[in-house]
Structures are given as structure tokens and as C-alpha cells.
Design a protein around this motif. Structure first.
Motif, PDB file in Angstrom:
ATOM      1  N   PHE A 109       0.822  -1.222   0.000  1.00  0.00           N
ATOM      2  CA  PHE A 109       0.000   0.000   0.000  1.00  0.00           C
ATOM      3  C   PHE A 109       0.851   1.266   0.000  1.00  0.00           C
ATOM      4  CE2 PHE A 109      -2.684  -3.316   1.771  1.00  0.00           C
ATOM      5  CZ  PHE A 109      -3.826  -3.157   1.006  1.00  0.00           C
ATOM      6  N   PHE A 110       0.362   2.268  -0.716  1.00  0.00           N
ATOM      7  CA  PHE A 110       1.053   3.560  -0.799  1.00  0.00           C
ATOM      8  C   PHE A 110       0.023   4.673  -0.652  1.00  0.00           C
ATOM      9  CE2 PHE A 110       3.365   0.340  -2.975  1.00  0.00           C
ATOM     10  CZ  PHE A 110       4.655   0.533  -2.528  1.00  0.00           C
ATOM     11  N   PHE A 111       0.379   5.702   0.109  1.00  0.00           N
ATOM     12  CA  PHE A 111      -0.559   6.806   0.357  1.00  0.00           C
ATOM     13  C   PHE A 111      -0.080   8.059  -0.376  1.00  0.00           C
ATOM     14  CE2 PHE A 111      -0.726   4.141   4.310  1.00  0.00           C
ATOM     15  CZ  PHE A 111      -1.920   3.515   3.970  1.00  0.00           C
ATOM     16  N   LEU A 112      -0.952   8.585  -1.235  1.00  0.00           N
ATOM     17  CA  LEU A 112      -0.576   9.737  -2.055  1.00  0.00           C
ATOM     18  C   LEU A 112      -1.474  10.932  -1.736  1.00  0.00           C
ATOM     19  CD1 LEU A 112      -0.132   7.975  -5.523  1.00  0.00           C
ATOM     20  CD2 LEU A 112       1.560   8.319  -3.732  1.00  0.00           C
ATOM     21  N   PRO A 113      -0.881  12.130  -1.674  1.00  0.00           N
ATOM     22  CA  PRO A 113      -1.684  13.310  -1.358  1.00  0.00           C
ATOM     23  C   PRO A 113      -2.600  13.715  -2.512  1.00  0.00           C
ATOM     24  CG  PRO A 113       0.586  13.953  -1.790  1.00  0.00           C
ATOM     25  CD  PRO A 113       0.541  12.448  -1.879  1.00  0.00           C
ATOM     26  N   GLY A 114      -3.787  14.172  -2.198  1.00  0.00           N
ATOM     27  CA  GLY A 114      -4.780  14.480  -3.217  1.00  0.00           C
ATOM     28  C   GLY A 114      -4.929  15.962  -3.498  1.00  0.00           C
ATOM     29  N   LYS A 115      -6.038  16.308  -4.111  1.00  0.00           N
ATOM     30  CA  LYS A 115      -6.331  17.726  -4.373  1.00  0.00           C
ATOM     31  C   LYS A 115      -7.828  17.971  -4.215  1.00  0.00           C
ATOM     32  CE  LYS A 115      -7.003  17.456  -9.339  1.00  0.00           C
ATOM     33  NZ  LYS A 115      -6.871  18.042 -10.619  1.00  0.00           N
ATOM     34  N   LEU A 116      -8.148  19.211  -3.978  1.00  0.00           N
ATOM     35  CA  LEU A 116      -9.560  19.578  -3.831  1.00  0.00           C
ATOM     36  C   LEU A 116      -9.799  20.928  -4.498  1.00  0.00           C
ATOM     37  CD1 LEU A 116     -12.265  18.825  -2.214  1.00  0.00           C
ATOM     38  CD2 LEU A 116     -11.530  20.595  -0.637  1.00  0.00           C
ATOM     39  N   GLU A 117     -10.802  20.965  -5.380  1.00  0.00           N
ATOM     40  CA  GLU A 117     -11.214  22.226  -5.995  1.00  0.00           C
ATOM     41  C   GLU A 117     -12.713  22.340  -5.729  1.00  0.00           C
ATOM     42  OE1 GLU A 117     -10.290  24.458 -10.215  1.00  0.00           O
ATOM     43  OE2 GLU A 117      -9.577  22.433  -9.889  1.00  0.00           O
ATOM     44  N   PHE A 118     -13.026  23.053  -4.641  1.00  0.00           N
ATOM     45  CA  PHE A 118     -14.402  23.038  -4.119  1.00  0.00           C
ATOM     46  C   PHE A 118     -15.428  23.395  -5.192  1.00  0.00           C
ATOM     47  CE2 PHE A 118     -18.087  24.443  -1.724  1.00  0.00           C
ATOM     48  CZ  PHE A 118     -18.210  23.422  -0.785  1.00  0.00           C
ATOM     49  N   SER A 119     -15.138  24.402  -6.007  1.00  0.00           N
ATOM     50  CA  SER A 119     -16.123  24.873  -6.994  1.00  0.00           C
ATOM     51  C   SER A 119     -16.462  23.803  -8.035  1.00  0.00           C
ATOM     52  CB  SER A 119     -15.617  26.130  -7.693  1.00  0.00           C
ATOM     53  OG  SER A 119     -14.456  25.817  -8.416  1.00  0.00           O
ATOM     54  N   LYS A 120     -15.561  22.814  -8.208  1.00  0.00           N
ATOM     55  CA  LYS A 120     -15.790  21.767  -9.222  1.00  0.00           C
ATOM     56  C   LYS A 120     -16.592  20.583  -8.696  1.00  0.00           C
ATOM     57  CE  LYS A 120     -12.643  22.882 -12.723  1.00  0.00           C
ATOM     58  NZ  LYS A 120     -11.218  22.772 -12.928  1.00  0.00           N
ATOM     59  N   LEU A 121     -16.837  20.551  -7.370  1.00  0.00           N
ATOM     60  CA  LEU A 121     -17.542  19.404  -6.782  1.00  0.00           C
ATOM     61  C   LEU A 121     -19.017  19.421  -7.150  1.00  0.00           C
ATOM     62  CD1 LEU A 121     -16.121  19.393  -3.109  1.00  0.00           C
ATOM     63  CD2 LEU A 121     -15.281  18.114  -5.097  1.00  0.00           C
ATOM     64  N   SER A 122     -19.614  18.228  -7.194  1.00  0.00           N
ATOM     65  CA  SER A 122     -21.065  18.149  -7.382  1.00  0.00           C
ATOM     66  C   SER A 122     -21.731  18.728  -6.131  1.00  0.00           C
ATOM     67  CB  SER A 122     -21.488  16.692  -7.558  1.00  0.00           C
ATOM     68  OG  SER A 122     -21.258  15.980  -6.349  1.00  0.00           O
ATOM     69  N   LEU A 123     -23.006  19.070  -6.273  1.00  0.00           N
ATOM     70  CA  LEU A 123     -23.718  19.660  -5.135  1.00  0.00           C
ATOM     71  C   LEU A 123     -23.687  18.718  -3.939  1.00  0.00           C
ATOM     72  CD1 LEU A 123     -25.381  22.038  -4.179  1.00  0.00           C
ATOM     73  CD2 LEU A 123     -27.428  20.909  -5.063  1.00  0.00           C
ATOM     74  N   ILE A 124     -23.907  17.443  -4.199  1.00  0.00           N
ATOM     75  CA  ILE A 124     -23.952  16.465  -3.106  1.00  0.00           C
ATOM     76  C   ILE A 124     -22.587  16.350  -2.424  1.00  0.00           C
ATOM     77  CG2 ILE A 124     -23.672  14.445  -4.662  1.00  0.00           C
ATOM     78  CD1 ILE A 124     -26.009  14.139  -1.845  1.00  0.00           C
ATOM     79  N   ASP A 125     -21.510  16.373  -3.218  1.00  0.00           N
ATOM     80  CA  ASP A 125     -20.167  16.298  -2.619  1.00  0.00           C
ATOM     81  C   ASP A 125     -19.848  17.562  -1.819  1.00  0.00           C
ATOM     82  OD1 ASP A 125     -19.549  13.722  -3.297  1.00  0.00           O
ATOM     83  OD2 ASP A 125     -18.443  14.234  -5.108  1.00  0.00           O
ATOM     84  N   LYS A 126     -20.327  18.714  -2.298  1.00  0.00           N
ATOM     85  CA  LYS A 126     -20.121  19.956  -1.525  1.00  0.00           C
ATOM     86  C   LYS A 126     -20.775  19.826  -0.155  1.00  0.00           C
ATOM     87  CE  LYS A 126     -19.692  23.369  -5.200  1.00  0.00           C
ATOM     88  NZ  LYS A 126     -20.391  24.106  -6.197  1.00  0.00           N
ATOM     89  N   LEU A 127     -22.014  19.331  -0.176  1.00  0.00           N
ATOM     90  CA  LEU A 127     -22.754  19.174   1.081  1.00  0.00           C
ATOM     91  C   LEU A 127     -22.083  18.167   1.999  1.00  0.00           C
ATOM     92  CD1 LEU A 127     -26.447  19.145  -0.166  1.00  0.00           C
ATOM     93  CD2 LEU A 127     -25.414  20.826   1.376  1.00  0.00           C
TER      94      LEU A 127
END
Ligand SMILES: Cc1cc2nc3c(=O)[nH]c(=O)nc-3n(C[C@H](O)[C@H](O)[C@H](O)COP(=O)(O)O)c2cc1C
Length: 171
Positions: A109-127
Motif C-alpha cells: 500500500f502507498f498513500f498519495l496526497p490528493g487535491k480539492l477544488e471546491f467549486s468543481k464538486l457536485s452539489l452532493i459532494d459539496k454538502l
């Protein structure tokens, strides 16, 4: 040695890592579900990439469905998350909660850092993210709702090293 990359993500971070790995190792990278049975069966080693949403791996179901084939292969799995790779205990907990012991026993297993661009999320994911962030505060944890992008090629180096040692893959 024949390798294949199977990945599932939502907003591009997991795909980006899969694409870089595919280019570097000269092996195909395929969205989970689009692979053929022979593609999986013929592989000597399988690299699996998944992101995580509210504690649940995107590849969780796929891993269960294909367990029988997977346990006879050499497996590498990278988990892309908002949780920084330094928080090993939490990330290890995600693995244990989502992946059965049969696969865990034959997988690195390997753990990799992610990214987040809030404005691009679906409404449900924002909530979900907002609710998750509030709940985590009460548990003394932090789930960020502000944008971040920690996706870099360098983050792949430990995994590439492990793969080249075990598989003799030429990068
Ligand atoms: C609704 C939502 C829930 C998330 N839940 C978690 C989580 O439980 N743990 C975590 O470490 N990161 C969590 N994240 C962060 C994602 O795993 C991170 O943004 C990752 O880069 C997404 O990769 P992808 O675009 O390939 O799906 C969450 C993000 C969102 C939008």
C-alpha cells in the motif's frame, strides 16, 4: 513482467497519478470496470489506484468483485486522499475498513496526497464535505473545505522504487 493499472477516482487526482505511472512504466491504465477479463488474468502484477470519500474507497466494490483473480497476482494499491501521508494510522485504518484480509495479505500500500477544488464538486459532494468537516471538528480532526493541490510526480517515487525492485520494471 506484464503490468496493468486499474483506477477509480472522481475529480482527476487519481487519474493523474495513474496516467503518470502508465507513462513511466509503459503499461496500460484503465478505469475500473472498463478492463477485460483477459487483461486482468494475463497481468503478472496489478497496480490499483483509488481515492476516498467519507471513509469509503472508490475501488471498494471492484476489489470485492475481482478478489478471486487478484489474490493470485502481485498487487500494489495507491490511495489518494485529503489526509496527508504522514497520518499513517488514519490511512491504514481506511485500508482495514475497506479491504478484506485476503487482498491485504498480498498487496503493498502507498498513500498519495490528493487535491480539492471546491467549486468543481457536485452539489452532493459539496454538502457531504461541509457536513464531514463539521463532524470532524467535533472529533478533533480536520477535513479541509478549502482548495488544495498536493498532486506531484515526486509523490510516486517510493511506489516506483518498490515496483521496480519487485517487478524489475524499467522506468
Ligand atoms: C465529499 C468529499 C469527501 C471526502 N472524504 C475524505 C475522507 O474521508 N478522507 C480523506 O482523507 N479525504 C477525503 N476527501 C478528499 C479526497 O479524497 C481528495 O480530494 C482526493 O484527491 C480525490 O481524488 P479524486 O479526484 O481522484 O477522486 C473527500 C473529498 C470530498 C469532496
Amino acid at each position: 513482467m506484464k503490468g496493468i493499472i486499474i483506477y477509480k477516482g472522481k475529480y482527476g487526482a487519481t487519474r493523474q497519478y495513474a496516467l503518470w505511472l502508465g507513462e513511466m512504466l509503459h503499461i496500460p491504465f484503465i478505469t475500473a470496470g472498463d478492463e477485460t477479463k483477459p487483461q486482468l488474468e494475463d497481468a503478472d502484477y496489478i497496480i490499483m489506484g483509488t481515492s476516498i470519500y467519507i471513509g469509503k474507497l472508490q475501488l471498494r466494490k471492484w476489489l470485492k468483485t475481482h478478489q478471486e483473480v487478484l489474490v493470485n497476482k502481485r498487487l500494489f494499491l495507491f490511495l489518494v486522499a485529503g489526509t496527508p501521508p504522514s497520518e499513517q494510522e488514519k490511512l491504514q485504518g481506511y485500508i482495514e475498513a475497506n479491504i478484506g484480509i485476503e487482498i491485504r495479505n498480498c498487496c503493498s500500500f502507498f498513500f498519495l496526497p490528493g487535491k480539492l477544488e471546491f467549486s468543481k464538486l457536485s452539489l452532493i459532494d459539496k454538502l457531504l464535505l461541509k457536513i464531514g468537516s463539521r463532524l470532524s471538528k467535533s472529533k478533533g480532526e480536520v477535513i479541509s473545505v478549502t482548495d488544495y493541490n498536493n498532486v506531484t510526480k515526486e509523490a510516486l517515487l517510493p511506489m516506483l522504487e518498490a515496483i521496480s525492485k519487485k517487478e524489475g520494471a524499467v522506468i
